[in-house]
Write a protein that holds these residues in place. Structure first.
Motif, short mmCIF file in Angstrom:
data_model
loop_
_atom_site.label_atom_id
_atom_site.label_comp_id
_atom_site.label_asym_id
_atom_site.label_seq_id
_atom_site.Cartn_x
_atom_site.Cartn_y
_atom_site.Cartn_z
N GLU A 28 0.71 -1.19 0.06
CA GLU A 28 0.11 0.13 -0.03
C GLU A 28 0.80 1.30 0.21
O GLU A 28 0.49 2.10 -0.72
N ILE A 29 1.79 1.45 0.98
CA ILE A 29 2.57 2.54 1.01
C ILE A 29 3.70 2.78 0.20
O ILE A 29 3.87 3.70 -1.01
N LEU A 30 4.49 1.79 0.13
CA LEU A 30 5.79 1.89 -0.74
C LEU A 30 5.35 1.65 -2.32
O LEU A 30 5.97 2.36 -3.05
N LEU A 34 4.10 5.30 -4.33
CA LEU A 34 4.93 5.93 -5.12
C LEU A 34 4.39 6.06 -6.54
O LEU A 34 4.52 6.83 -7.19
N GLY A 35 3.73 4.81 -7.00
CA GLY A 35 3.00 4.85 -8.21
C GLY A 35 1.96 5.95 -8.40
O GLY A 35 1.78 6.46 -9.31
N TYR A 36 1.21 6.19 -7.22
CA TYR A 36 0.06 7.23 -7.24
C TYR A 36 0.86 8.63 -7.45
O TYR A 36 0.39 9.46 -8.10
N LEU A 37 1.99 8.76 -6.53
CA LEU A 37 2.82 10.00 -6.95
C LEU A 37 3.32 10.30 -8.14
O LEU A 37 3.33 11.37 -8.63
N LEU A 38 3.67 9.24 -8.86
CA LEU A 38 4.20 9.38 -9.99
C LEU A 38 3.16 9.69 -11.20
O LEU A 38 3.34 10.12 -12.13
#
Length: 79
Positions: A28-30, A34-38
């Motif tokens: 969920e976090i890592l 990261l995928g969502y931020l990108l």
């Protein structure tokens, strides 16, 4: 015998709970985080739970690890 079974069941349950916690943290976090931020700068309607976010997160971590590996290999060859 009963105490052994009780301790085994307790440790088994505790380890399962820790495994689920860390498994959810990693996914969920890592990865998805990261995928969502990108993905977010490219689409405002991106779903944080979509497979695209997970795929981009896995690719990003792969690129990070490969970059670190080759940077270490290059720097260690220089010395």
């Amino acid at each position: 015998m009963a105490i052994d079974d009780l301790a085994t069941d307790f440790l088994s349950g505790a380890l399962k709970a820790l495994g689920k916690f860390f498994g959810n943290f990693v996914v969920e976090i890592l990865i998805k985080g990261l995928g969502y931020l990108l993905c977010r700068p490219f689409s405002k309607k991106i779903d944080p739970e979509s497979s695209t976010v997970g795929f981009v997160g896995v690719l990003a971590w792969l690129m990070i690890f490969l970059t670190l590996y080759y940077a270490y290999d290059y720097l260690s060859a220089m010395t």
